[in-house]
Design a protein around this motif. Sequence first.
Motif, PDB file in Angstrom:
ATOM      1  N   SER A   1       0.836  -1.200   0.000  1.00 37.26           N
ATOM      2  CA  SER A   1       0.000   0.000   0.000  1.00 37.26           C
ATOM      3  C   SER A   1       0.866   1.244   0.000  1.00 37.26           C
ATOM      4  O   SER A   1       0.469   2.287  -0.524  1.00 37.26           O
ATOM      5  CB  SER A   1      -0.933  -0.001   1.215  1.00 37.26           C
ATOM      6  N   PHE A   2       2.057   1.116   0.589  1.00 35.42           N
ATOM      7  CA  PHE A   2       2.963   2.265   0.582  1.00 35.42           C
ATOM      8  C   PHE A   2       3.316   2.665  -0.840  1.00 35.42           C
ATOM      9  O   PHE A   2       3.368   3.852  -1.185  1.00 35.42           O
ATOM     10  CB  PHE A   2       4.225   1.911   1.370  1.00 35.42           C
ATOM     11  N   LEU A   3       3.539   1.659  -1.700  1.00 35.28           N
ATOM     12  CA  LEU A   3       3.889   1.969  -3.089  1.00 35.28           C
ATOM     13  C   LEU A   3       2.737   2.676  -3.792  1.00 35.28           C
ATOM     14  O   LEU A   3       2.934   3.660  -4.508  1.00 35.28           O
ATOM     15  CB  LEU A   3       4.240   0.680  -3.838  1.00 35.28           C
ATOM     16  N   ILE A   4       1.525   2.151  -3.560  1.00 36.46           N
ATOM     17  CA  ILE A   4       0.375   2.781  -4.220  1.00 36.46           C
ATOM     18  C   ILE A   4       0.232   4.221  -3.754  1.00 36.46           C
ATOM     19  O   ILE A   4       0.047   5.143  -4.549  1.00 36.46           O
ATOM     20  CB  ILE A   4      -0.920   2.000  -3.905  1.00 36.46           C
ATOM     21  N   ASP A   5       0.333   4.402  -2.426  1.00 35.96           N
ATOM     22  CA  ASP A   5       0.202   5.759  -1.895  1.00 35.96           C
ATOM     23  C   ASP A   5       1.249   6.685  -2.487  1.00 35.96           C
ATOM     24  O   ASP A   5       0.958   7.809  -2.895  1.00 35.96           O
ATOM     25  CB  ASP A   5       0.363   5.733  -0.367  1.00 35.96           C
ATOM     26  N   SER A   6       2.509   6.192  -2.515  1.00 30.98           N
ATOM     27  CA  SER A   6       3.585   7.038  -3.039  1.00 30.98           C
ATOM     28  C   SER A   6       3.325   7.412  -4.480  1.00 30.98           C
ATOM     29  O   SER A   6       3.554   8.549  -4.889  1.00 30.98           O
ATOM     30  CB  SER A   6       4.924   6.316  -2.941  1.00 30.98           C
ATOM     31  N   SER A   7       2.839   6.416  -5.252  1.00 35.22           N
ATOM     32  CA  SER A   7       2.631   6.738  -6.667  1.00 35.22           C
ATOM     33  C   SER A   7       1.537   7.776  -6.819  1.00 35.22           C
ATOM     34  O   SER A   7       1.615   8.660  -7.675  1.00 35.22           O
ATOM     35  CB  SER A   7       2.314   5.481  -7.468  1.00 35.22           C
ATOM     36  N   ILE A   8       0.501   7.704  -5.956  1.00 32.06           N
ATOM     37  CA  ILE A   8      -0.557   8.724  -6.035  1.00 32.06           C
ATOM     38  C   ILE A   8       0.020  10.102  -5.741  1.00 32.06           C
ATOM     39  O   ILE A   8      -0.208  11.076  -6.470  1.00 32.06           O
ATOM     40  CB  ILE A   8      -1.689   8.416  -5.023  1.00 32.06           C
TER      41      ILE A   8
ATOM     42  N   PHE B   1      -5.755  15.207   2.521  1.00 34.60           N
ATOM     43  CA  PHE B   1      -5.785  13.757   2.685  1.00 34.60           C
ATOM     44  C   PHE B   1      -5.940  13.397   4.150  1.00 34.60           C
ATOM     45  O   PHE B   1      -6.600  12.426   4.510  1.00 34.60           O
ATOM     46  CB  PHE B   1      -4.492  13.135   2.147  1.00 34.60           C
ATOM     47  N   GLU B   2      -5.302  14.208   5.014  1.00 37.76           N
ATOM     48  CA  GLU B   2      -5.387  13.947   6.443  1.00 37.76           C
ATOM     49  C   GLU B   2      -6.829  14.040   6.918  1.00 37.76           C
ATOM     50  O   GLU B   2      -7.301  13.189   7.673  1.00 37.76           O
ATOM     51  CB  GLU B   2      -4.523  14.986   7.165  1.00 37.76           C
ATOM     52  N   ILE B   3      -7.508  15.074   6.456  1.00 41.74           N
ATOM     53  CA  ILE B   3      -8.892  15.257   6.899  1.00 41.74           C
ATOM     54  C   ILE B   3      -9.783  14.152   6.359  1.00 41.74           C
ATOM     55  O   ILE B   3     -10.628  13.596   7.063  1.00 41.74           O
ATOM     56  CB  ILE B   3      -9.430  16.622   6.452  1.00 41.74           C
ATOM     57  N   LEU B   4      -9.585  13.831   5.085  1.00 44.24           N
ATOM     58  CA  LEU B   4     -10.479  12.858   4.480  1.00 44.24           C
ATOM     59  C   LEU B   4     -10.112  11.434   4.839  1.00 44.24           C
ATOM     60  O   LEU B   4     -10.882  10.506   4.576  1.00 44.24           O
ATOM     61  CB  LEU B   4     -10.448  13.001   2.948  1.00 44.24           C
ATOM     62  N   GLY B   5      -8.906  11.258   5.419  1.00 47.32           N
ATOM     63  CA  GLY B   5      -8.516   9.910   5.788  1.00 47.32           C
ATOM     64  C   GLY B   5      -8.099   9.050   4.622  1.00 47.32           C
ATOM     65  O   GLY B   5      -8.161   7.828   4.670  1.00 47.32           O
ATOM     66  N   VAL B   6      -7.661   9.710   3.531  1.00 49.80           N
ATOM     67  CA  VAL B   6      -7.200   8.934   2.378  1.00 49.80           C
ATOM     68  C   VAL B   6      -5.761   8.498   2.632  1.00 49.80           C
ATOM     69  O   VAL B   6      -5.004   9.182   3.292  1.00 49.80           O
ATOM     70  CB  VAL B   6      -7.246   9.838   1.112  1.00 49.80           C
ATOM     71  N   LEU B   7      -5.382   7.416   2.109  1.00 51.34           N
ATOM     72  CA  LEU B   7      -4.029   6.867   2.200  1.00 51.34           C
ATOM     73  C   LEU B   7      -3.704   6.384   3.614  1.00 51.34           C
ATOM     74  O   LEU B   7      -4.319   6.775   4.598  1.00 51.34           O
ATOM     75  CB  LEU B   7      -2.956   7.897   1.802  1.00 51.34           C
ATOM     76  N   ASN B   8      -2.670   5.591   3.652  1.00 55.37           N
ATOM     77  CA  ASN B   8      -2.223   5.021   4.906  1.00 55.37           C
ATOM     78  C   ASN B   8      -1.590   6.079   5.795  1.00 55.37           C
ATOM     79  O   ASN B   8      -0.893   6.963   5.318  1.00 55.37           O
ATOM     80  CB  ASN B   8      -1.166   3.947   4.581  1.00 55.37           C
ATOM     81  N   SER B   9      -1.800   5.981   7.110  1.00 60.26           N
ATOM     82  CA  SER B   9      -1.313   7.021   8.012  1.00 60.26           C
ATOM     83  C   SER B   9       0.207   7.109   8.012  1.00 60.26           C
ATOM     84  O   SER B   9       0.785   8.189   8.025  1.00 60.26           O
ATOM     85  CB  SER B   9      -1.852   6.736   9.419  1.00 60.26           C
ATOM     86  N   SER B  10       0.879   5.967   7.984  1.00 58.39           N
ATOM     87  CA  SER B  10       2.342   6.004   8.041  1.00 58.39           C
ATOM     88  C   SER B  10       2.931   6.548   6.748  1.00 58.39           C
ATOM     89  O   SER B  10       3.936   7.258   6.754  1.00 58.39           O
ATOM     90  CB  SER B  10       2.909   4.620   8.332  1.00 58.39           C
ATOM     91  N   SER B  11       2.300   6.215   5.602  1.00 58.18           N
ATOM     92  CA  SER B  11       2.847   6.745   4.352  1.00 58.18           C
ATOM     93  C   SER B  11       2.614   8.251   4.275  1.00 58.18           C
ATOM     94  O   SER B  11       3.444   8.997   3.764  1.00 58.18           O
ATOM     95  CB  SER B  11       2.253   6.039   3.136  1.00 58.18           C
ATOM     96  N   ARG B  12       1.486   8.696   4.834  1.00 55.13           N
ATOM     97  CA  ARG B  12       1.253  10.143   4.887  1.00 55.13           C
ATOM     98  C   ARG B  12       2.370  10.813   5.675  1.00 55.13           C
ATOM     99  O   ARG B  12       2.939  11.831   5.258  1.00 55.13           O
ATOM    100  CB  ARG B  12      -0.079  10.460   5.562  1.00 55.13           C
ATOM    101  N   TYR B  13       2.670  10.232   6.825  1.00 51.95           N
ATOM    102  CA  TYR B  13       3.706  10.811   7.679  1.00 51.95           C
ATOM    103  C   TYR B  13       5.037  10.868   6.952  1.00 51.95           C
ATOM    104  O   TYR B  13       5.751  11.871   7.003  1.00 51.95           O
ATOM    105  CB  TYR B  13       3.813   9.980   8.964  1.00 51.95           C
ATOM    106  N   PHE B  14       5.354   9.762   6.257  1.00 47.17           N
ATOM    107  CA  PHE B  14       6.625   9.719   5.528  1.00 47.17           C
ATOM    108  C   PHE B  14       6.683  10.817   4.479  1.00 47.17           C
ATOM    109  O   PHE B  14       7.681  11.527   4.333  1.00 47.17           O
ATOM    110  CB  PHE B  14       6.797   8.351   4.870  1.00 47.17           C
ATOM    111  N   HIS B  15       5.579  10.968   3.727  1.00 47.46           N
ATOM    112  CA  HIS B  15       5.592  11.975   2.671  1.00 47.46           C
ATOM    113  C   HIS B  15       5.651  13.375   3.232  1.00 47.46           C
ATOM    114  O   HIS B  15       6.286  14.268   2.654  1.00 47.46           O
ATOM    115  CB  HIS B  15       4.368  11.805   1.765  1.00 47.46           C
ATOM    116  N   TRP B  16       4.985  13.580   4.362  1.00 48.57           N
ATOM    117  CA  TRP B  16       5.085  14.878   5.020  1.00 48.57           C
ATOM    118  C   TRP B  16       6.540  15.241   5.288  1.00 48.57           C
ATOM    119  O   TRP B  16       7.023  16.310   4.934  1.00 48.57           O
ATOM    120  CB  TRP B  16       4.361  14.826   6.366  1.00 48.57           C
TER     121      TRP B  16
END
Lengths: 457, 235
Positions: free
Chosen positions: A2-9, A60-75
């Motif tokens: 899921s991390f890969l999918i999130d990153s690609s998005i 994305f944070e508000i809507l809860g899209v993507l995995n929480s850890s991948s969000r943190y990483f991208h931040w």
Amino acid sequence: MSFLIDSSIVITSQILFFGFGWLFFMRQLFKDYEVRQYAVQVIFSVTFAFSCTMFELIIFEILGVLNSSSRYFHWKMNLCVILLILIFMVPFYIGYFVVSNIRLLHKQRLPFSCLLWLTFMYFFWKLGDPFPILSPKHGILSIEQLISRVGVIGVTLMALLSGFGAVNCPYTYMSYFLRNVTDTDILALERRLLQTMDMIISKKKRMAMARRTMFQRGEVPNKPSGFWGILKSVTASAPGSEMPDLTLIQQEVDALEELSRQLFLETTDLYATKERIEYSKTFKGKYFNFLGYFFSIYCVWKIFMATINIVFDRVGKTDPVTRGIEITVNYLGIQFDVKFWSQHISFILVGIIIVTSIRGLLITLTKFFYAISSSKSSNVIVLLLAQIMGMYFVSSVLLIRMSMPLEYRTIITEVLGELQFNFYHRWFDVIFLVSALSSILFLYLAHKQAPEKHMTP
Amino acid sequence: MASLDRVKVLVLGDSGVGKSSLVHLLCQNQVLGNPSWTVGCSVDVRVHDYKEGTPEEKTYYIELWDVGGSVGSASSVKSTRAVFYNSVNGIILVHDLTNKKSSQNLYRWSMEALNRDLVLTGVLVTNGDYDREQFADNQMPLLIIGTKLDQIHETKRHEVLTRTAFLAEDFNAEEINLDCTNPRYLAAGSSNAVKISRFFDKVIEKRYFLREGNQIPGFPDRKRFGGTLKSLHYD
């Protein structure tokens, strides 16, 4: 996986933002210039792309899209890249282009631009001293140090623009402030302008003829240089020479040219006012006039709130969404699913804030760029604008935290570290108040001065 | 002295191409030391001998009106600028050889100035955009000057000069390329000086000696490619 999918998005959206920044640069900012240094365009688009990604991550944070850890990483990654650009790349390139413009230093461009960058870093660091922005337990070279300083600069910019915008917006929208301009006023000014030009021409004709006669006689019209030169010129203008005093005429011409510039600017002003008067009679104009009244009330309320915040040393604890929901639930007795609605309403509210601030900033930057750029300085100015844009967006993220309900604030607090957020809000209020009040004063003076100019014949 | 006849010539072009330096060089034969932005319009005067060296020689004043600003200015600025376009006898269009956009903007500049006085003989196909029909029948003498020649590298010169030759052909005008910080380009007797002299003569003729509808005699009708190659060499 899921991390890969999130990153690609995230990366796809970054490429989209990059493309948008590129187009904006080519179509809007640089439409009258030729792009010769592609580095400038790339830097601008990259800054724009990464800033927009930050906003996207908030949504994305508000809507809860993507995995929480991948969000943190991208931040974290996004933040590092932006800081790298804002503190290392853009200032260095600004210094490089400024030095390239100066002909003398052309050969040693690199060492001088490094010198300029070091000066910038010194002042940037010193900026943090008078402000209580950090808890003292952080080291020298941490992200918090850098972000705190960037935040101070960005928040100051935001508050200045906000204050001026809040006052200027009703002033331009409302037709109450429009001075009455008739066609005869404009014609009278134009006639004066042409008369001044004619006077300049007749004096220049005398000068040109005098120069030509002197040239034909073999005399050289040189300026007196040095002590003996001045003495010589005094004795040389003996009685009997009918040559007109060129320097005296030149002074008169300079004064007349200054007058012609003033008249030109005034005439432009009158034409602009006349267009606005005609615009205000149309349907769109009336709509904006109405909006102007609405915005002026909003502006007064904001100034009032800022004063209250400063005087009573109050920093709002709850965000408008939760407060609004509290009021409707407790006072109006309407029951609804709080969690569901709070998420959607905060999404809409934050979304509106983000879009309007991006749009407002881009429009302001474009206007500013058209006003002050020339073919030599266009590169430097665009880079300055990119720097301002980056700092502006970073501090918007800081301040937007206040508009979000508690559960969504955590990621910003986590990523940005232990900043004293309250300080930033207080600082914003102070600068906003100062900026709004001085804009009111400035506009009042400008408005008062204008009718007097046209009264004098 | 002030009773000499006069003609009015506009100097148009984008901001920063070097119009003020050019006008200073033409009128005072000196390089402009500290160029700064032109607000509004600045005028200078050149004393010109019409048909120099012939028995019909006569001296005229040529007013060079250097109008500042950019072609994309607000409409209020354009309306104010329009006051300077009255009763113009000739136009010098200036562009920067290092900046292609300034050459493209010359079409819009000429439209802005000519739309005041021009009687359209051709049918306007496009809506306010550049239309060749207008320039084919245009009676106003035009001169195209490209500046900052010294900043073009030797290897790129041919390409740049070919481009400007096409530009001058579009406008049905002569062209000159020079560097405003070097008076050598306009030294007396050089081909550039001859072209400028011929341009001013044409302007004076049009104003004082010809009636409506006459063709101007003696001017090379249309530049063939051989003619344009000739302008690539400099004294």
